[in-house]
Design a protein around this motif. Structure first.
Motif, PDB file in Angstrom:
ATOM      1  N   GLY A  16       0.814  -1.209   0.000  1.00 30.46           N
ATOM      2  CA  GLY A  16       0.000   0.000   0.000  1.00 30.46           C
ATOM      3  C   GLY A  16       0.846   1.257   0.000  1.00 30.46           C
ATOM      4  O   GLY A  16       0.597   2.200  -0.762  1.00 30.46           O
ATOM      5  N   ALA A  17       1.886   1.274   0.860  1.00 30.77           N
ATOM      6  CA  ALA A  17       2.770   2.440   0.913  1.00 30.77           C
ATOM      7  C   ALA A  17       3.549   2.606  -0.384  1.00 30.77           C
ATOM      8  O   ALA A  17       3.723   3.728  -0.891  1.00 30.77           O
ATOM      9  N   ALA A  18       4.020   1.482  -0.949  1.00 27.32           N
ATOM     10  CA  ALA A  18       4.782   1.549  -2.204  1.00 27.32           C
ATOM     11  C   ALA A  18       3.908   2.045  -3.343  1.00 27.32           C
ATOM     12  O   ALA A  18       4.374   2.792  -4.220  1.00 27.32           O
ATOM     13  N   LEU A  19       2.635   1.644  -3.344  1.00 28.38           N
ATOM     14  CA  LEU A  19       1.728   2.108  -4.396  1.00 28.38           C
ATOM     15  C   LEU A  19       1.517   3.613  -4.312  1.00 28.38           C
ATOM     16  O   LEU A  19       1.573   4.316  -5.328  1.00 28.38           O
ATOM     17  N   VAL A  20       1.291   4.121  -3.111  1.00 27.47           N
ATOM     18  CA  VAL A  20       1.100   5.564  -2.943  1.00 27.47           C
ATOM     19  C   VAL A  20       2.345   6.320  -3.389  1.00 27.47           C
ATOM     20  O   VAL A  20       2.271   7.320  -4.123  1.00 27.47           O
ATOM     21  N   ALA A  21       3.517   5.845  -2.963  1.00 31.23           N
ATOM     22  CA  ALA A  21       4.773   6.516  -3.336  1.00 31.23           C
ATOM     23  C   ALA A  21       4.993   6.482  -4.842  1.00 31.23           C
ATOM     24  O   ALA A  21       5.395   7.483  -5.454  1.00 31.23           O
ATOM     25  N   ALA A  22       4.725   5.320  -5.454  1.00 27.48           N
ATOM     26  CA  ALA A  22       4.939   5.191  -6.898  1.00 27.48           C
ATOM     27  C   ALA A  22       3.960   6.057  -7.686  1.00 27.48           C
ATOM     28  O   ALA A  22       4.319   6.604  -8.737  1.00 27.48           O
ATOM     29  N   LEU A  23       2.744   6.192  -7.196  1.00 31.38           N
ATOM     30  CA  LEU A  23       1.759   7.030  -7.888  1.00 31.38           C
ATOM     31  C   LEU A  23       2.121   8.502  -7.776  1.00 31.38           C
ATOM     32  O   LEU A  23       2.039   9.245  -8.766  1.00 31.38           O
ATOM     33  N   ARG A  24       2.514   8.925  -6.611  1.00 28.34           N
ATOM     34  CA  ARG A  24       2.769  10.345  -6.398  1.00 28.34           C
ATOM     35  C   ARG A  24       4.149  10.783  -6.898  1.00 28.34           C
ATOM     36  O   ARG A  24       4.305  11.885  -7.408  1.00 28.34           O
ATOM     37  N   LEU A  25       5.165   9.907  -6.740  1.00 30.40           N
ATOM     38  CA  LEU A  25       6.547  10.279  -7.072  1.00 30.40           C
ATOM     39  C   LEU A  25       7.230   9.163  -7.856  1.00 30.40           C
ATOM     40  O   LEU A  25       8.240   8.598  -7.398  1.00 30.40           O
ATOM     41  N   PRO A  26       6.724   8.820  -9.026  1.00 21.56           N
ATOM     42  CA  PRO A  26       7.289   7.669  -9.745  1.00 21.56           C
ATOM     43  C   PRO A  26       8.757   7.825 -10.121  1.00 21.56           C
ATOM     44  O   PRO A  26       9.539   6.870  -9.998  1.00 21.56           O
ATOM     45  N   ALA A  27       9.165   8.998 -10.577  1.00 23.48           N
ATOM     46  CA  ALA A  27      10.560   9.195 -10.977  1.00 23.48           C
ATOM     47  C   ALA A  27      11.483   9.167  -9.763  1.00 23.48           C
ATOM     48  O   ALA A  27      12.550   8.547  -9.789  1.00 23.48           O
ATOM     49  N   THR A  28      11.068   9.829  -8.685  1.00 25.92           N
ATOM     50  CA  THR A  28      11.889   9.866  -7.474  1.00 25.92           C
ATOM     51  C   THR A  28      12.072   8.475  -6.892  1.00 25.92           C
ATOM     52  O   THR A  28      13.182   8.083  -6.510  1.00 25.92           O
ATOM     53  N   VAL A  29      10.983   7.714  -6.822  1.00 25.64           N
ATOM     54  CA  VAL A  29      11.057   6.349  -6.287  1.00 25.64           C
ATOM     55  C   VAL A  29      11.974   5.489  -7.146  1.00 25.64           C
ATOM     56  O   VAL A  29      12.781   4.711  -6.628  1.00 25.64           O
ATOM     57  N   THR A  30      11.881   5.637  -8.456  1.00 25.53           N
ATOM     58  CA  THR A  30      12.711   4.841  -9.362  1.00 25.53           C
ATOM     59  C   THR A  30      14.191   5.165  -9.203  1.00 25.53           C
ATOM     60  O   THR A  30      15.031   4.266  -9.051  1.00 25.53           O
ATOM     61  N   VAL A  31      14.519   6.448  -9.227  1.00 22.42           N
ATOM     62  CA  VAL A  31      15.926   6.866  -9.183  1.00 22.42           C
ATOM     63  C   VAL A  31      16.548   6.605  -7.814  1.00 22.42           C
ATOM     64  O   VAL A  31      17.633   6.020  -7.703  1.00 22.42           O
ATOM     65  N   LEU A  32      15.865   7.023  -6.738  1.00 26.99           N
ATOM     66  CA  LEU A  32      16.421   6.839  -5.400  1.00 26.99           C
ATOM     67  C   LEU A  32      16.463   5.366  -4.998  1.00 26.99           C
ATOM     68  O   LEU A  32      17.404   4.915  -4.341  1.00 26.99           O
ATOM     69  N   GLY A  33      15.436   4.612  -5.399  1.00 30.94           N
ATOM     70  CA  GLY A  33      15.427   3.189  -5.072  1.00 30.94           C
ATOM     71  C   GLY A  33      16.625   2.476  -5.656  1.00 30.94           C
ATOM     72  O   GLY A  33      17.279   1.671  -4.987  1.00 30.94           O
ATOM     73  N   LEU A  34      16.931   2.775  -6.917  1.00 34.41           N
ATOM     74  CA  LEU A  34      18.086   2.154  -7.565  1.00 34.41           C
ATOM     75  C   LEU A  34      19.379   2.525  -6.866  1.00 34.41           C
ATOM     76  O   LEU A  34      20.244   1.669  -6.624  1.00 34.41           O
ATOM     77  N   ALA A  35      19.524   3.803  -6.523  1.00 41.73           N
ATOM     78  CA  ALA A  35      20.750   4.262  -5.877  1.00 41.73           C
ATOM     79  C   ALA A  35      20.924   3.649  -4.491  1.00 41.73           C
ATOM     80  O   ALA A  35      22.040   3.312  -4.085  1.00 41.73           O
ATOM     81  N   ALA A  45      14.095  14.671  -9.936  1.00 38.73           N
ATOM     82  CA  ALA A  45      14.645  13.321 -10.077  1.00 38.73           C
ATOM     83  C   ALA A  45      14.772  12.938 -11.543  1.00 38.73           C
ATOM     84  O   ALA A  45      15.767  12.339 -11.960  1.00 38.73           O
ATOM     85  N   ALA A  46      13.754  13.268 -12.329  1.00 42.52           N
ATOM     86  CA  ALA A  46      13.798  12.940 -13.752  1.00 42.52           C
ATOM     87  C   ALA A  46      14.900  13.732 -14.447  1.00 42.52           C
ATOM     88  O   ALA A  46      15.632  13.195 -15.292  1.00 42.52           O
ATOM     89  N   ALA A  47      15.017  15.017 -14.105  1.00 40.17           N
ATOM     90  CA  ALA A  47      16.069  15.841 -14.700  1.00 40.17           C
ATOM     91  C   ALA A  47      17.443  15.286 -14.350  1.00 40.17           C
ATOM     92  O   ALA A  47      18.356  15.261 -15.183  1.00 40.17           O
ATOM     93  N   PHE A  48      17.588  14.806 -13.111  1.00 39.72           N
ATOM     94  CA  PHE A  48      18.852  14.216 -12.675  1.00 39.72           C
ATOM     95  C   PHE A  48      19.201  12.987 -13.508  1.00 39.72           C
ATOM     96  O   PHE A  48      20.368  12.722 -13.785  1.00 39.72           O
ATOM     97  N   ALA A  49      18.166  12.251 -13.931  1.00 40.56           N
ATOM     98  CA  ALA A  49      18.373  11.034 -14.720  1.00 40.56           C
ATOM     99  C   ALA A  49      18.457  11.312 -16.214  1.00 40.56           C
ATOM    100  O   ALA A  49      18.493  10.378 -17.014  1.00 40.56           O
ATOM    101  N   GLY A  50      18.460  12.589 -16.585  1.00 41.94           N
ATOM    102  CA  GLY A  50      18.594  12.932 -17.995  1.00 41.94           C
ATOM    103  C   GLY A  50      17.326  13.411 -18.649  1.00 41.94           C
ATOM    104  O   GLY A  50      17.266  13.568 -19.867  1.00 41.94           O
ATOM    105  N   LEU A  82      13.963   8.972 -19.067  1.00 38.32           N
ATOM    106  CA  LEU A  82      13.671   8.046 -17.984  1.00 38.32           C
ATOM    107  C   LEU A  82      12.554   7.091 -18.384  1.00 38.32           C
ATOM    108  O   LEU A  82      12.663   5.877 -18.219  1.00 38.32           O
ATOM    109  N   MET A  83      11.466   7.628 -18.932  1.00 40.47           N
ATOM    110  CA  MET A  83      10.336   6.782 -19.303  1.00 40.47           C
ATOM    111  C   MET A  83      10.656   5.885 -20.486  1.00 40.47           C
ATOM    112  O   MET A  83      10.089   4.802 -20.618  1.00 40.47           O
ATOM    113  N   ALA A  84      11.580   6.313 -21.357  1.00 41.07           N
ATOM    114  CA  ALA A  84      11.942   5.490 -22.512  1.00 41.07           C
ATOM    115  C   ALA A  84      12.560   4.161 -22.092  1.00 41.07           C
ATOM    116  O   ALA A  84      12.477   3.176 -22.830  1.00 41.07           O
TER     117      ALA A  84
END
Length: 329
Positions: A25-44, A203-208, A213-215
């Motif tokens: 439930g928490a991951a879904l809320v985070a992914a919906l609201r901040l998908p780029a941030t969750v993707t970039v920070l999670g990987l790091a 976060a998206a700008a940081f990833a280029g 990012l979406m590509a």
């Protein structure tokens, strides 16, 4: 099993089911609201650590298959994939990785079906056709592979649940919900009203940039559609849950696999595997901060081993190639 420790199979899976429900439930809320941030920070934060812990689990749990010449051949092929990923801009690197990836699958099919010739021939024929499609549409191949990697934990959790003496159906159903049902609802647009806009943020700008990012997670034909953002949300959600499986659940509830791995690799006993993962993650985070593109390339190369080592085990499981764990239920 350590002396005096009760096997988890003797208990009900109520506690991990509850944790997975809350975390999903928490991951879904985070992914919906901040998908780029969750993707970039999670990987790091968890990318390297989950690599180390997943390899520890898979090579320990399935020690009966990942051994001898078979393991040696897989390591050679996957090392070739790693080298291809280190030079992604060369014209031959993507086709070479695709061919080596199908070679890994072919070797796994041979191992699992070598005593069933008709099925082996059919499987190899299918791989040849699939390889042709992947070479013709490489961008689609890598997007599919990226999302498939986040679905793979379902198979390992399903197999692990054989140990449960009660609550097996509920445990498996819980993981089917977060691995398959929730992403399907996201793709259907069920949660569109709650999706945030950080794909155009820091976060998206940081990833280029958001489009770049979406590509990485969207087939080219869908980049200008609503599916692009939905697929980013799906990836952010599943990536988070993927880390929960390998960083929390398996280390806590699959200790026999860890013990078996440590008998094979004594240098990584106890906390040393964690220290290796955390130290590698810290170094990668520094590289991400200074050169995100270079860090992503290096991570992709290192991640080749854990990503491609999954498939031979899964194919052997699906082929019903005996007791791959070396344990009895």
């Amino acid at each position: 099993m350590l002396p005096g420790r009760r096997p988890f199979a003797a208990a009900t899976p109520a506690a991990p089911i509850a944790v997975f429900c809350v975390v999903a439930g928490a991951a879904l809320v985070a992914a919906l609201r901040l998908p780029a941030t969750v993707t970039v920070l999670g990987l790091a934060m968890f990318g390297i650590l989950h690599n180390v812990l997943e390899i520890r689990y898979v090579s320990g749990r399935f020690a009966a298959i990942l051994t001898g010449r078979f393991l040696g051949l897989l390591v050679v092929l996957i090392t070739g994939i790693m080298l291809c990923r280190l030079v992604p801009m060369l014209s031959w690197s993507a086709p070479a990785e695709i061919l080596l990836g199908y070679a890994v699958l072919g070797v796994a099919c041979w191992w699992g079906l070598r005593r069933r010739a008709p099925l082996l021939v059919a499987a190899l024929a299918f791989l040849v056709l699939a390889a042709g499609g992947s070479l013709a549409f490489p961008a689609y191949h890598f997007v599919f592979l990226t999302h498939l990697h986040n679905v793979v934990p379902l198979f390992f959790l399903w197999e692990w649940a054989r140990e449960l003496r009660q609550g097996r159906a509920a445990f498996r159903a819980t993981h089917v919900v977060w691995v398959l049902l929730i992403p399907a609802l996201i793709l259907a647009g069920t949660f569109d009203a709650w999706v945030g806009g950080d794909q155009n943020g820091a976060a998206a700008a940081f990833a280029g940039g958001g489009e770049r990012l979406m590509a990485a997670y969207t087939p080219p034909a869908w980049l200008d559609t609503a599916f692009a953002l939905r697929l980013l949300v799906v990836f952010a959600f599943l990536q988070t849950m993927h880390y929960v499986v390998w960083v929390w659940f398996m280390p806590r509830y699959a200790r026999p696999a860890t013990e078996r791995f440590e008998r094979r690799a004594g240098a990584l006993r106890g906390r040393r595997a964690w220290l290796l993962g955390l130290a590698g993650g810290a170094l990668l985070a520094v590289l991400f901060a200074t050169d995100y593109a270079g860090g992503k390339t290096l991570y992709g190369a290192v991640a080749s081993y854990h990503a491609y080592l999954e498939f031979p085990v899964l194919l052997a499981l699906l082929a019903g190639a005996g007791d791959l764990t070396g344990e009895r239920e």
